[in-house]
Design a protein around this motif. Sequence first.
Motif, PDB file in Angstrom:
ATOM      1  N   ILE A  11       0.855  -1.180   0.000  1.00 36.19           N
ATOM      2  CA  ILE A  11       0.000   0.000   0.000  1.00 36.19           C
ATOM      3  C   ILE A  11       0.895   1.235   0.000  1.00 36.19           C
ATOM      4  CG2 ILE A  11      -1.763   1.289   1.259  1.00 36.19           C
ATOM      5  CD1 ILE A  11      -2.621  -1.392   2.520  1.00 36.19           C
ATOM      6  N   ASN A  12       0.872   1.988  -1.101  1.00 41.44           N
ATOM      7  CA  ASN A  12       1.651   3.227  -1.178  1.00 41.44           C
ATOM      8  C   ASN A  12       0.968   4.303  -0.352  1.00 41.44           C
ATOM      9  OD1 ASN A  12       3.381   1.980  -2.954  1.00 41.44           O
ATOM     10  ND2 ASN A  12       2.496   2.905  -4.772  1.00 41.44           N
ATOM     11  N   SER A  15       3.165  -4.201   5.121  1.00 41.63           N
ATOM     12  CA  SER A  15       2.183  -3.990   4.052  1.00 41.63           C
ATOM     13  C   SER A  15       2.218  -2.571   3.483  1.00 41.63           C
ATOM     14  CB  SER A  15       0.776  -4.299   4.550  1.00 41.63           C
ATOM     15  OG  SER A  15       0.405  -3.402   5.577  1.00 41.63           O
ATOM     16  N   LEU A  16       2.963  -1.662   4.151  1.00 37.60           N
ATOM     17  CA  LEU A  16       2.987  -0.269   3.725  1.00 37.60           C
ATOM     18  C   LEU A  16       4.303   0.111   3.052  1.00 37.60           C
ATOM     19  CD1 LEU A  16       1.428   1.525   6.849  1.00 37.60           C
ATOM     20  CD2 LEU A  16       0.275   0.837   4.736  1.00 37.60           C
ATOM     21  N   HIS A  17       4.202   0.979   2.053  1.00 36.79           N
ATOM     22  CA  HIS A  17       5.381   1.575   1.422  1.00 36.79           C
ATOM     23  C   HIS A  17       5.238   3.088   1.503  1.00 36.79           C
ATOM     24  CE1 HIS A  17       7.364   3.306  -2.291  1.00 36.79           C
ATOM     25  NE2 HIS A  17       8.370   2.857  -1.562  1.00 36.79           N
ATOM     26  N   LEU A  18       6.149   3.732   2.241  1.00 36.47           N
ATOM     27  CA  LEU A  18       6.077   5.176   2.428  1.00 36.47           C
ATOM     28  C   LEU A  18       6.633   5.886   1.201  1.00 36.47           C
ATOM     29  CD1 LEU A  18       5.415   7.573   4.239  1.00 36.47           C
ATOM     30  CD2 LEU A  18       7.692   7.359   5.253  1.00 36.47           C
ATOM     31  N   VAL A  19       5.771   6.600   0.506  1.00 40.13           N
ATOM     32  CA  VAL A  19       6.157   7.319  -0.696  1.00 40.13           C
ATOM     33  C   VAL A  19       6.791   8.666  -0.353  1.00 40.13           C
ATOM     34  CG1 VAL A  19       5.288   8.409  -2.816  1.00 40.13           C
ATOM     35  CG2 VAL A  19       4.372   6.200  -2.079  1.00 40.13           C
ATOM     36  N   GLU A  23       1.771   7.378  -7.579  1.00 45.79           N
ATOM     37  CA  GLU A  23       0.596   6.580  -7.223  1.00 45.79           C
ATOM     38  C   GLU A  23       0.512   6.431  -5.716  1.00 45.79           C
ATOM     39  OE1 GLU A  23      -1.483   2.251  -8.249  1.00 45.79           O
ATOM     40  OE2 GLU A  23       0.639   2.583  -8.690  1.00 45.79           O
ATOM     41  N   VAL A  24      -0.577   6.893  -5.148  1.00 45.42           N
ATOM     42  CA  VAL A  24      -0.769   6.846  -3.696  1.00 45.42           C
ATOM     43  C   VAL A  24      -2.114   6.189  -3.403  1.00 45.42           C
ATOM     44  CG1 VAL A  24      -1.038   8.209  -1.581  1.00 45.42           C
ATOM     45  CG2 VAL A  24       0.631   8.911  -3.308  1.00 45.42           C
ATOM     46  N   ASN A  81     -10.124  12.831  -7.229  1.00 46.51           N
ATOM     47  CA  ASN A  81     -10.157  11.378  -7.021  1.00 46.51           C
ATOM     48  C   ASN A  81      -9.248  11.041  -5.842  1.00 46.51           C
ATOM     49  OD1 ASN A  81     -11.854  10.509  -9.291  1.00 46.51           O
ATOM     50  ND2 ASN A  81     -10.181  11.287 -10.555  1.00 46.51           N
ATOM     51  N   PRO A  82      -9.724  11.295  -4.637  1.00 50.39           N
ATOM     52  CA  PRO A  82      -8.849  11.153  -3.465  1.00 50.39           C
ATOM     53  C   PRO A  82      -8.522   9.705  -3.129  1.00 50.39           C
ATOM     54  CG  PRO A  82     -11.088  11.609  -2.775  1.00 50.39           C
ATOM     55  CD  PRO A  82     -11.070  11.744  -4.270  1.00 50.39           C
ATOM     56  N   PRO A  83      -7.303   9.453  -2.653  1.00 49.28           N
ATOM     57  CA  PRO A  83      -6.975   8.120  -2.142  1.00 49.28           C
ATOM     58  C   PRO A  83      -7.743   7.870  -0.839  1.00 49.28           C
ATOM     59  CG  PRO A  83      -4.996   9.448  -2.561  1.00 49.28           C
ATOM     60  CD  PRO A  83      -6.160  10.368  -2.608  1.00 49.28           C
TER      61      PRO A  83
END
Length: 231
Positions: free
Chosen positions: A3-4, A27-31, A48-49, A72-74
Amino acid sequence: MKINCIVVDDEPVSRDTLHQYISNCPSLHLVEVCKNAIEASMVLNTKEVHLIFLDINMPKLSGLQFYKSLVNPPTVIFTTAYPEYAVEGFEVEAIDFLLKPFSFERFLKSVNKVSNLLKMAHNKDQNEAFILWKADKKIHKVKIAEIEYLEAVGDYVKVVYGNSSLLVHSTFQNILAQLPSEKIVRIHKSFAIALSKIKIISANKVKLNTTSIPIGQTYRTGFLEFINNNS
């Protein structure tokens, strides 16, 4: 699926805490870590977030105002020290509301909510994905999730799906190129199978829902490694 995510918070201590929590969550990827809404806007326009950890009470533009401005909010998890913002936060369909200071356990509970929702959305998209193939002078719509196996038959490819089958005039390679390689795998010079339809794998064949398919010697090692790496 990773999850970005981005962090948007004007407080250094809060940013550092979230950075640490995210680094401890596989599970997380810090952008990116952002200090305000302007920085966050630049990131959202270029990367991509999937998820925003968004502070509500920020100068100039609040987190709520910023989120409402997005087309188009994440997915969003709001973070704040002010519980009175919670109701308004949920009105914009926030996944969760973290009241500062929050523990890692509470943070992880929010992340799991997001992960489950994104998985459900992803599975829905995959189940609805389809491809159009011409056969018998007609255009047939075939759901990718229903495909069981493909077989090369001379100048045609037999596509077996659901309770039906098609003979598509095309090369085997061309048909395979149109399908997701993580779902449809070639195991023989003349056969490719859907991983979701596998019932039993033996030394030289794979049993599917309706038939058994031979494993070609050339493809055996690669296929078994693929299965081991994805099981």
